[in-house]
Design a protein around this motif. Sequence first.
Motif, PDB file in Angstrom:
ATOM      1  N   ARG A 560       0.810  -1.221   0.000  1.00  0.00           N
ATOM      2  CA  ARG A 560       0.000   0.000   0.000  1.00  0.00           C
ATOM      3  C   ARG A 560       0.839   1.265   0.000  1.00  0.00           C
ATOM      4  O   ARG A 560       0.481   2.263  -0.618  1.00  0.00           O
ATOM      5  N   ASP A 561       1.970   1.207   0.708  1.00  0.00           N
ATOM      6  CA  ASP A 561       2.772   2.421   0.866  1.00  0.00           C
ATOM      7  C   ASP A 561       3.361   2.933  -0.446  1.00  0.00           C
ATOM      8  O   ASP A 561       3.835   4.053  -0.521  1.00  0.00           O
ATOM      9  N   PHE A 562       3.378   2.080  -1.463  1.00  0.00           N
ATOM     10  CA  PHE A 562       3.980   2.491  -2.716  1.00  0.00           C
ATOM     11  C   PHE A 562       2.986   3.214  -3.623  1.00  0.00           C
ATOM     12  O   PHE A 562       3.338   3.666  -4.694  1.00  0.00           O
ATOM     13  N   PHE A 563       1.729   3.306  -3.178  1.00  0.00           N
ATOM     14  CA  PHE A 563       0.716   3.938  -4.024  1.00  0.00           C
ATOM     15  C   PHE A 563       0.120   5.164  -3.356  1.00  0.00           C
ATOM     16  O   PHE A 563       0.135   5.291  -2.137  1.00  0.00           O
ATOM     17  N   THR A 564      -0.423   6.037  -4.175  1.00  0.00           N
ATOM     18  CA  THR A 564      -1.075   7.228  -3.645  1.00  0.00           C
ATOM     19  C   THR A 564      -2.427   6.797  -3.053  1.00  0.00           C
ATOM     20  O   THR A 564      -2.948   5.731  -3.401  1.00  0.00           O
ATOM     21  N   PRO A 565      -3.012   7.619  -2.171  1.00  0.00           N
ATOM     22  CA  PRO A 565      -4.306   7.245  -1.594  1.00  0.00           C
ATOM     23  C   PRO A 565      -5.368   6.956  -2.655  1.00  0.00           C
ATOM     24  O   PRO A 565      -6.163   6.039  -2.512  1.00  0.00           O
ATOM     25  N   LYS A 566      -5.361   7.744  -3.740  1.00  0.00           N
ATOM     26  CA  LYS A 566      -6.367   7.524  -4.786  1.00  0.00           C
ATOM     27  C   LYS A 566      -6.149   6.174  -5.459  1.00  0.00           C
ATOM     28  O   LYS A 566      -7.098   5.454  -5.746  1.00  0.00           O
ATOM     29  N   GLN A 567      -4.872   5.850  -5.722  1.00  0.00           N
ATOM     30  CA  GLN A 567      -4.590   4.555  -6.346  1.00  0.00           C
ATOM     31  C   GLN A 567      -4.980   3.434  -5.386  1.00  0.00           C
ATOM     32  O   GLN A 567      -5.508   2.406  -5.814  1.00  0.00           O
ATOM     33  N   ASN A 568      -4.744   3.673  -4.104  1.00  0.00           N
ATOM     34  CA  ASN A 568      -5.133   2.662  -3.122  1.00  0.00           C
ATOM     35  C   ASN A 568      -6.641   2.474  -3.084  1.00  0.00           C
ATOM     36  O   ASN A 568      -7.127   1.372  -2.861  1.00  0.00           O
ATOM     37  N   GLU A 569      -7.368   3.557  -3.320  1.00  0.00           N
ATOM     38  CA  GLU A 569      -8.833   3.444  -3.351  1.00  0.00           C
ATOM     39  C   GLU A 569      -9.265   2.517  -4.481  1.00  0.00           C
ATOM     40  O   GLU A 569     -10.171   1.709  -4.334  1.00  0.00           O
ATOM     41  N   ILE A 570      -8.581   2.667  -5.629  1.00  0.00           N
ATOM     42  CA  ILE A 570      -8.936   1.813  -6.766  1.00  0.00           C
ATOM     43  C   ILE A 570      -8.577   0.360  -6.448  1.00  0.00           C
ATOM     44  O   ILE A 570      -9.354  -0.560  -6.704  1.00  0.00           O
ATOM     45  N   LEU A 571      -7.411   0.192  -5.826  1.00  0.00           N
ATOM     46  CA  LEU A 571      -7.010  -1.161  -5.452  1.00  0.00           C
ATOM     47  C   LEU A 571      -8.004  -1.744  -4.445  1.00  0.00           C
ATOM     48  O   LEU A 571      -8.359  -2.916  -4.530  1.00  0.00           O
ATOM     49  N   ASP A 572      -8.445  -0.897  -3.527  1.00  0.00           N
ATOM     50  CA  ASP A 572      -9.418  -1.364  -2.536  1.00  0.00           C
ATOM     51  C   ASP A 572     -10.705  -1.816  -3.228  1.00  0.00           C
ATOM     52  O   ASP A 572     -11.328  -2.793  -2.833  1.00  0.00           O
ATOM     53  N   ALA A 573     -11.083  -1.045  -4.256  1.00  0.00           N
ATOM     54  CA  ALA A 573     -12.303  -1.392  -4.992  1.00  0.00           C
ATOM     55  C   ALA A 573     -12.138  -2.752  -5.687  1.00  0.00           C
ATOM     56  O   ALA A 573     -13.089  -3.487  -5.864  1.00  0.00           O
ATOM     57  N   MET A 574     -10.903  -3.049  -6.078  1.00  0.00           N
ATOM     58  CA  MET A 574     -10.647  -4.311  -6.776  1.00  0.00           C
ATOM     59  C   MET A 574     -10.449  -5.471  -5.790  1.00  0.00           C
ATOM     60  O   MET A 574     -10.511  -6.628  -6.173  1.00  0.00           O
ATOM     61  N   ARG A 575     -10.181  -5.129  -4.545  1.00  0.00           N
ATOM     62  CA  ARG A 575      -9.955  -6.167  -3.533  1.00  0.00           C
ATOM     63  C   ARG A 575     -11.186  -7.042  -3.388  1.00  0.00           C
ATOM     64  O   ARG A 575     -12.313  -6.576  -3.510  1.00  0.00           O
ATOM     65  N   GLY A 576     -10.936  -8.305  -3.117  1.00  0.00           N
ATOM     66  CA  GLY A 576     -12.058  -9.215  -2.946  1.00  0.00           C
ATOM     67  C   GLY A 576     -12.504  -9.798  -4.275  1.00  0.00           C
ATOM     68  O   GLY A 576     -13.322 -10.694  -4.332  1.00  0.00           O
ATOM     69  N   LYS A 577     -11.962  -9.264  -5.368  1.00  0.00           N
ATOM     70  CA  LYS A 577     -12.315  -9.818  -6.672  1.00  0.00           C
ATOM     71  C   LYS A 577     -11.287 -10.901  -7.005  1.00  0.00           C
ATOM     72  O   LYS A 577     -10.086 -10.647  -6.947  1.00  0.00           O
ATOM     73  N   THR A 578     -11.776 -12.064  -7.340  1.00  0.00           N
ATOM     74  CA  THR A 578     -10.858 -13.154  -7.651  1.00  0.00           C
ATOM     75  C   THR A 578     -10.623 -13.195  -9.154  1.00  0.00           C
ATOM     76  O   THR A 578     -11.162 -12.379  -9.894  1.00  0.00           O
ATOM     77  N   GLY A 579      -9.844 -14.172  -9.608  1.00  0.00           N
ATOM     78  CA  GLY A 579      -9.633 -14.335 -11.033  1.00  0.00           C
ATOM     79  C   GLY A 579      -8.288 -13.841 -11.490  1.00  0.00           C
ATOM     80  O   GLY A 579      -7.397 -13.567 -10.682  1.00  0.00           O
ATOM     81  N   SER A 580      -8.161 -13.719 -12.804  1.00  0.00           N
ATOM     82  CA  SER A 580      -6.865 -13.307 -13.344  1.00  0.00           C
ATOM     83  C   SER A 580      -7.043 -12.275 -14.445  1.00  0.00           C
ATOM     84  O   SER A 580      -8.125 -12.133 -15.017  1.00  0.00           O
ATOM     85  N   MET A 581      -5.984 -11.586 -14.717  1.00  0.00           N
ATOM     86  CA  MET A 581      -5.986 -10.598 -15.779  1.00  0.00           C
ATOM     87  C   MET A 581      -4.860 -10.966 -16.744  1.00  0.00           C
ATOM     88  O   MET A 581      -3.737 -11.229 -16.302  1.00  0.00           O
ATOM     89  N   GLU A 582      -5.184 -11.005 -18.009  1.00  0.00           N
ATOM     90  CA  GLU A 582      -4.183 -11.424 -18.976  1.00  0.00           C
ATOM     91  C   GLU A 582      -4.129 -10.428 -20.124  1.00  0.00           C
ATOM     92  O   GLU A 582      -5.165 -10.051 -20.682  1.00  0.00           O
ATOM     93  N   LEU A 583      -2.933  -9.992 -20.454  1.00  0.00           N
ATOM     94  CA  LEU A 583      -2.764  -9.066 -21.572  1.00  0.00           C
ATOM     95  C   LEU A 583      -1.992  -9.769 -22.675  1.00  0.00           C
ATOM     96  O   LEU A 583      -0.891 -10.280 -22.439  1.00  0.00           O
ATOM     97  N   THR A 584      -2.582  -9.810 -23.857  1.00  0.00           N
ATOM     98  CA  THR A 584      -1.859 -10.384 -24.998  1.00  0.00           C
ATOM     99  C   THR A 584      -1.816  -9.341 -26.108  1.00  0.00           C
ATOM    100  O   THR A 584      -2.639  -8.430 -26.146  1.00  0.00           O
TER     101      THR A 584
END
Lengths: 624, 238
Positions: A560-584
């Motif tokens: 958490r310390d490496f991100f700004t509070p706003k970025q942490n908010e987005i990460l918090d919003a994504m927390r609890g979501k399972t699965g994977s992300m793949e970029l091709t």
Amino acid sequence: MKHLFLLFCSILFTASFAQKSEDLIPRDAVTVFSINNFTLLQKVSLDDLVKYEFMAEVQSELFDGSTSGKTLKDAGIDFDQKMNIFYGRGKEYEISGFTFGIKNKADLFQVFDDFQLADSKIPGTETYTSFFNSLIIKGNSALLIRVEPLAERVNELTDSIWYANGNESPWADAYEGMEEDLKEESEKEVLQEEIYDEMPEATQPKTEDEFPVAEENPLQKNYYEMRDSVEMVLQIGFLDAICKDLFVSNLNLKAVDSRFAEQLTHPSEAIFFLDNSRNLQQSKKIWYLETMFPTLYTDLKELYTGNVLLGDLLLNNNSIEFKMESRYGEKLGSIYEKLNHSKFDKKVLNYIHKDNTAYFTYNINLREAYEQAFKVIMPILTNEKNTQMSTSVLALDLLNEFINKDALFGTYKGSMFGTFNGIKKVKTTKIEFTYDDETFEYQEKEVKAEEDMPIFTLGFSTERNDIPLKVLQHLSRLTSRFQNKGTYWVFENAILNAAPLYMIANEGLFIFTNDQDLAENHVNGYGKEALAKKDAAKAAKSGSMYANINLAQAIDRFPRDFFTPKQNEILDAMRGKTGSMELTSSKTTKEKTSFDLLYSYGGTYDNAGKYLLDLMNSLYIISK
Amino acid sequence: MCLFGRIPYFCFMNKLLIIFGLLISVSLSSCIEITDDITINADGSGLFKYTINLSESKVKVNSLLALDSIEGKKVPTLAEIESKIGEFKKILASKPGISNVKIEADFTNFIFKLTCNFSNVNTLQSAVKEVIKEISNEKNIAELEAVWLKWDGQKLERSIPDITIKKSKEFKTEDIEQLKKGKYTSISRFAKPIEKCSNPTGVISKNKLATMVQTNIYSLTKNPKLLENTIYLFPNKN
């Protein structure tokens, strides 16, 4: 019967030519998010919606208490029309806003309750205003827009009028006698307050926060009043011009940009449009180039022509897919094509652990890209008849001749990989105070400690491992912090002044890592513990880029310390979501490269619209 | 919001030692150890020592120092911190009754130590108040009205300014865990033996010349009175 037929024709005609929400996007828009499957958002509360950056930054002050407890469904919005959010910056003004369909105007104004009806200059439209925002309604579609003249343009015009009226510099008083004052201040160290106290009130100096005093003659404006007037006149003028374009001439982004028009026809949940070429042209930094090197500017503009990013957002049963297409002109495309003309280095896969949290591979050919860029860009630079540019061109030409390109591009070919393995405890030391029972005097004692640290590995392909090793050998003579451990090198306290960095040169790879286990036990790769064949094949088959993130693990493990509070908010919003992300990515051609971001989530989800908005918001922040 | 700013007493101490506050402001949820150590001589003069130890969180502090800003506030560079330390030292040393001001800053382990001599506890308090006012550019700081040191030759009263602790309610779970690990140690030393001290957690050294109170930082945020202590010395024999 004839009349009935005529009536039917006229209704059909009106319906065909009635402007829909997407027809109200100004042609100045550079970035557009267009949500097709708007019904997804019916359940999203307005309070939640305005918290997103892409909404909050656009028009947050529109939504005050009037949104409380309401959903978009209660806002009189027509969900059968697209909702389009746009932003654009031109040479003279900036625009932002959104367009949407209206189902129930009364409900709409329950939410947009601050808006007041204003005179409409365009027949067939209704205009409402609230502070700097305008809501223009035509038929069943609405445009909510804010036009802000650029500060530079406003200042330029204000200055011009101000001086033409025979006024002195508005800051003349502020500078007058400043040098003398400074000199006096340094000579006499007397507190200002003491002097002020001794002075009669009328002659006491003004405080910094004091507002400019209004002139006695109300028609005589001070500088700031004049600036406000100029800004307002410009704003009205720009808005009028935009409205005439949209509602009279039918000139909108869809009409003038066939790529955007084509994108709008896609049956995806949402589409994305970013005109990079206009972003470049309107960049604040480009003015120097435009002024000093006009030919170069024109050529570069041509080079960037056609540079757009188009995207489709698809909501599937258990995944969200974001398909992007980066398009560019032929010349730039020829460089990209060479850049991506590279064979995947399979050796990197052996250094990616099967249980890693996130990894990426990046596969490019710098040598070929350099040669092509030299071929394309040098004639453009040479074209500019300017002493400064000619000197630079000569220097570049000579460097090209003298530099050992085999050694340079042999050392760094351009292909690389990286992994993130979450947080591990790393060994550090700390100072403890120990107290003597007799006197409570204390002493410092260094003891072993452990701290959390993100564990990463970054490696690149090389044909010349001997060159970085040469550097390390020389550095180790300079400081004992560089140590040769036989199969790897270590740089003590390199990371955050506390943890070691390990360097491995092996099998045509040079690897940096703070993973002690990799350096000590796996210098030849993870072998059977490496990435599964199926996953490895996906990375190998992808074009220039491949990335895979185990979302649940990665987000929980992100420090958490490496991100700004706003970025942490987005990460918090994504927390609890399972699965994977793949970029091709696809193979790069002279015209385009395609990217596919697939977010597969496990289990069910309550509110698809929320997922969509989370993702869109992340994209908005990234693209800003 | 920095951790220091969230803790009422620290908030005060932050103003008290603003330069240390600068560093602490980047420590967010770092594990922190603070020691204040006051020695009072028979004539009322004395020695004040204040130590902040962030060595247990040096990775975190280094990572935060690598950032440009936190929550919109600029993170100072090491050079700026050093410069502020110098400024603080200069101002404190200029105050009447204060001498031998020394500040040691260990940027490897992140340990910061302030020591100074004072002619009596009132001069120490006044000096600190003035330094805070000068550095913060605020003339009216309500917390500064409090008297946190009182010495009458026989007893020393140490207290904490009455500051609202509502900010502590904003702590996140991870902050609370770190705060619980943090430690505050308050030591008072005298030339004459101590008879007793009022703080139930206070302990007296075997030589009877010092007393120590320790608490964790989280408990302190919940109850600023935990460090309050009145130390009674044995009366003089006539």
